[in-house]
Design a protein around this motif. Structure first.
Motif: not given
Length: 193
Positions: A11-34
């Motif tokens: 059947p023809s229809s439309s939907m407007f609703n929230v998608g899946n929610v994302q959450a994350g973490v990032k950690y920098k181990f090393f950052h020297k000389k580019g």
């Protein structure tokens, strides 16, 4: 490839609703000389909506976990190259996959205007068996998606941290992915670190 001559119709229809929610973490181990080495974990929660009658959905009905290693190198503070490697593991009998993503970039004006060219490879583990009867008809969030893609993106970052970007992703050698380029854009804020 998806068949196009279905014997039944949705059947023809439309939907407007929230998608899946994302959450994350990032950690920098090393950052020297580019050179940068970092790790991250992104989680996707199955907060999307699925309507069985029409097959419309706003996200996979699965929790997803994506641990990723990030490696990047800058040259002359004007050019960079980076690579992201890691799997995505999904619940509810959806297949996981592995991602290798590379990008080259250059900035044109005080590190505020960037042009980026990327290449993504995403093979499916094909370890899931989830397939709703009408998923092939809608083509939305199919299981066992895999592809190669070229990504082009232009980005403006104001010194205050506010930015805007626009880009296009062109898929090829793909399975269960739309056969047209994906155009995207966003307004964002980047915290300094």
């Amino acid at each position: 490839t998806l068949p196009t001559n279905f014997t039944d119709t949705l059947p023809s229809s439309s939907m407007f609703n929230v998608g899946n929610v994302q959450a994350g973490v990032k950690y920098k181990f090393f950052h020297k000389k580019g050179l940068l080495l970092a790790g991250s974990l992104l989680s996707e929660f199955k907060t999307g909506t699925y309507e069985n009658k029409t097959g419309l959905k706003t996200g996979l009905e699965a929790f997803s976990f994506s641990p990723t290693i990030h490696i990047a190198k800058t040259f002359d503070e004007k050019y960079y190259v980076n690579m992201d490697l890691g799997p995505t593991l999904r619940t509810d009998d959806y297949s996981g996959d592995f991602r290798i993503s590379t990008a080259l970039g250059t900035n044109f004006w005080k590190e505020q205007i960037w042009l980026r060219l990327g290449f993504d490879i995403r093979p499916s583990f094909r370890n899931g068996h989830n397939l709703y009867a009408n998923n092939l008809q809608t083509g939305l969030y199919l299981n066992n998606r895999e592809y190669m893609a070229v990504v082009i993106r232009a980005e403006y970052n104001h010194s205050s941290g506010i930015g805007i970007y626009g880009g296009v992703t062109a898929y090829f050698n793909a399975e269960n992915i739309g056969a047209f380029p994906f155009i995207n854009g966003a307004i964002f804020y980047r915290w300094k670190y």
